[in-house]
Motif scaffolding. Structure first.
Motif, PDB file in Angstrom:
ATOM      1  N   THR A  16       0.819  -1.219   0.000  1.00 38.68           N
ATOM      2  CA  THR A  16       0.000   0.000   0.000  1.00 38.68           C
ATOM      3  C   THR A  16       0.845   1.257   0.000  1.00 38.68           C
ATOM      4  OG1 THR A  16      -0.090  -0.005   2.423  1.00 38.68           O
ATOM      5  CG2 THR A  16      -1.858  -1.173   1.230  1.00 38.68           C
ATOM      6  N   GLU A  43       4.286   5.456   3.360  1.00 35.59           N
ATOM      7  CA  GLU A  43       2.854   5.180   3.343  1.00 35.59           C
ATOM      8  C   GLU A  43       2.072   6.448   3.019  1.00 35.59           C
ATOM      9  OE1 GLU A  43       1.465   2.144   3.759  1.00 35.59           O
ATOM     10  OE2 GLU A  43       3.533   1.411   3.764  1.00 35.59           O
ATOM     11  N   SER A  62      -4.644  10.795  -3.261  1.00 33.40           N
ATOM     12  CA  SER A  62      -4.132   9.750  -4.139  1.00 33.40           C
ATOM     13  C   SER A  62      -3.225  10.340  -5.220  1.00 33.40           C
ATOM     14  CB  SER A  62      -5.282   8.990  -4.790  1.00 33.40           C
ATOM     15  OG  SER A  62      -6.086   9.885  -5.551  1.00 33.40           O
TER      16      SER A  62
END
Length: 706
Positions: free
Chosen positions: A3, A34, A245
């Motif tokens: 991730t 992350e 994102s």
């Protein structure tokens, strides 16, 4: 499942010192980041912190190993893709803010929005900035602070503006390079709080610093001896925190391999002005080179074009500057072939055509019932004279010249027809009308024996003819008329057929035209420059050549001199302007490479940089060309006035009035200013392209170098 938003795997980076020694800065670095996390990379000065930040910011691609950014492998992507990926997803915060000094704080903050061509109006951009201001500057005197120039703002104000600039475009990742290095304790804590707030709002934050103010928040990593180790983690992010994102480049952004400009015209225009005015010395050099060069080119162009216009006008009004005329030698006048050298002259390389001529007189009845006498010359088929006649209506004689036709001047129309009103009559309406030529036969004692009027159809109308002549006939018709007038024994009668406007008996026509009629030979040169050599060669054959070239030779000499100076001068000017423009861009780019690299880091495409460099050159060239043309106009007009004055003074002192218009050798600058203007622009643009493209490739990694 992986991730991470960033992943470095076995990344190494080394440099070669000036002594040729290989220095390894990073050694097999492994790092995962992350989404939405706060990361601090510690390290002493020289430990490689800036190097790893440059790699993370996709500014340094000289590493080994793998770099995954979201779903994209950075190592294998083309330059345009990396530029777009960086511009869409990374916000940079630098030491000391790194703001542009020629813009106030608000304009600096708005740059990413404008560079990314967001469809925001100026009002929407201002509103976006205004909504962020309370989070960074509080609610007091916000407007006044944003209007400050970087030179008058405090260190804290500049750094907060730098942070606002980094987040205004909502990037997913914030890279901060020693953001508190030049701040005091209170301001340092403010910067930390701002960065923490950004992380809480979903931004992934990576800070490179050796300032302990960052050591108690987020993930802590230490870079030492080229190796990166995780030390500790503080204040882990909430489990349900919203994160931003990665935005991927679209295929349309690959247009022209990323060289298509993207920034708004407002930003580009400001940058063009800045490019132009920020280098006054170079701007002055370009302006001086162009003003002097354009002025010289314009003056010489004025002389060359002016002389050509003067010569062309002389050709139109009756002079035949490309023609040499000779008369038969005394011993050849009684011969059937009066010019035995005709074939030899026609074979010369510089001779275009050789045409025998006969010039006599014609009597015509005017509109006032008066009989006037005019000189008339016959024209052959494919006659070079046709190219020298300026027709205003109609054209050349028909076919084999077997029709009863005539070409007349505008002035002769005024004599023959009382319906002609200058400027109002359509000359085409006279085509097809009849002109009566009165032919007289005389006895051997000189008395008029017979008078015959022959009507000819107007075939063409011209502005002027040479030597005051007013009409031309087909050469065969001309010879028949002359033979008829010379007939003392009534051997010939005119073989006319008035109904058909043509000759009735062609055999009689041939018989009448068959006599030694050539009373001159016209030699046409291929070029006007060939006339003088032809005159010399004809004189060697024993003839006395005549030419109109003598009264215009002074103008041709001036044109020759102007050309001899103009061509090498033009080459020097082109080289001078090209070198000045190229050196200007190269040198200016070298002096401002950090500024140009900063534009790249903030999201300006290479195409935007090329466009600003080229358009800045266009602006400089335009100014220089306009001033140069204005100066040349003054010089040309003053020169013309001086020549008119000197000619008038000479005429007063001389009993013979000069017919030469010496001021005519200067053509108005308006005749060619557009050609010179466009040529200067083309030269400037061509000269700017290579250095502009080289400048656009400036390595933005230099901005992050300490």
């Amino acid at each position: 499942m992986n991730t991470s938003i960033i992943s470095l795997t076995n990344v190494s980076r080394s440099f070669t010192s000036g002594l040729g020694k290989k220095i390894e800065i990073l050694k097999s670095i492994n790092l995962t980041i992350e989404p939405g996390s706060f990361n601090v990379i510690r390290g002493e000065s020289g430990s490689g912190k800036t190097t790893i930040l440059r790699i993370l910011g996709m500014l340094d691609r000289g590493f080994t190993g793998d770099y995954d950014f979201g779903n994209h492998v950075v190592n294998v992507q083309p330059d345009w893709f990396i530029d777009e990926l960086r511009a869409k997803n990374l916000g940079f915060i630098f030491q000391e803010g790194r703001l542009f000094n020629h813009m106030n704080l608000q304009k600096n903050i708005a740059i990413p929005l404008q560079l990314h061509a967001r469809k925001f109006t100026p009002g929407q951009t201002d509103q976006t900035i205004k909504s962020l201001v309370p989070h960074f500057f509080g609610n007091n005197k916000n407007a006044q602070i944003l209007q400050l120039m970087p030179s008058t703002a405090s260190g804290g104000e500049k750094q907060r503006a730098s942070i606002m600039r980094a987040v205004i475009n909502s990037p997913s990742i914030i890279l901060a390079d020693e953001p508190t290095a030049s701040l005091n304790g209170t301001l340092k804590n403010e910067v930390v709080k701002h960065l923490q707030s950004l992380c809480n709002n979903g931004h992934t934050v990576i800070v490179v610093s050796h300032d302990s103010v960052f050591y108690h928040y987020g993930r802590q990593l230490e870079l030492k001896n080229g190796e990166l180790k995780e030390i500790s983690t503080h204040d882990a992010k909430p489990a349900k925190q919203k994160t931003l994102s990665i935005k991927s480049p679209t295929p349309t952004e690959n247009l022209f391999w990323g060289w298509k400009p993207r920034a708004s015209m407002g930003v580009l225009f400001n940058q063009i002005i800045q490019e132009t005015l920020s280098r006054p010395i170079f701007l002055s050099l370009i302006l001086i080179a162009l003003i002097v060069g354009v002025c010289q080119v314009s003056v010489f162009s004025s002389v060359i074009i002016g002389v050509q216009n003067y010569v062309d006008d002389a050709m139109t009004t009756g002079s035949r500057l490309n023609r040499v005329e000779i008369k038969p030698k005394k011993q050849d006048r009684s011969q059937q072939n009066r010019f035995p050298v005709k074939s030899e002259i026609a074979s010369w390389d510089n001779v275009d055509d050789v045409v025998p001529r006969r010039i006599t007189l014609a009597r015509l009845m005017t509109a006032q019932k008066e009989v006037n006498t005019y000189t008339v010359m016959g024209l052959h088929q494919n006659d070079p004279e046709y190219n020298l006649l300026e027709f205003v209506a109609g054209g050349t004689f028909t076919g084999n010249h077997d029709q009863l036709e005539v070409i007349v001047t505008v002035a002769l129309l005024g004599d023959l027809f009382d319906t002609l009103e200058s400027g109002e009559t359509n000359y085409q309406s006279f085509i097809g009308k009849k002109v009566g030529i009165i032919l007289l036969q005389f006895t051997k004692f000189g008395k008029i024996k017979k008078e015959t009027t022959v009507f000819l159809t107007i075939k063409g109308i011209i502005l002027h003819a040479e030597g005051g002549r007013q009409l031309y006939l087909p050469n065969t018709t001309h010879l028949v008329f002359d033979r008829y007038k010379m007939d003392r024994v009534d051997k010939y009668s005119l073989p006319l057929n008035d109904a058909a406007d043509t000759w009735q008996d062609q055999q009689v026509v041939l018989d009448m035209a068959n006599f030694p009629w050539e009373d001159s030979l016209h030699i046409y040169a291929k070029e006007m420059r060939d006339v003088m050599p032809i005159i010399k060669d004809v004189a060697k054959l024993g003839y006395k050549p005549k030419s109109d070239i003598w009264q215009f030779k002074w103008a041709l000499d001036i044109q020759d001199t102007a050309w001899n100076i103009f061509l090498p001068l033009l080459i020097l000017i082109i080289l001078g302007v090209a070198i000045t423009v190229s050196a200007n861009i190269f040198t200016s780019a070298k002096l401002r490479e950090r500024e140009l690299a900063l534009w790249r880091v903030l999201g300006m495409r290479r195409g935007d940089l090329v466009l600003t460099q080229v358009l800045s050159t266009v602006l400089s060239v335009t100014l220089g060309t306009i001033f140069g043309l204005a100066m040349s106009w003054v010089i040309v007009e003053q020169s013309k006035s001086l020549l008119v004055q000197r000619s008038a003074e000479a005429a007063m002192q001389s009993a013979v009035k000069s017919t030469q218009n010496f001021d005519a050798i200067f053509a108005p600058v308006s005749q060619f200013y557009l050609w010179i203007f466009l040529s200067a622009l083309v030269i400037g643009i061509i000269a700017s392209l290579y250095p502009a493209f080289r400048t656009a490739k400036t390595d933005p990694a230099k901005v992050l170098q300490s």
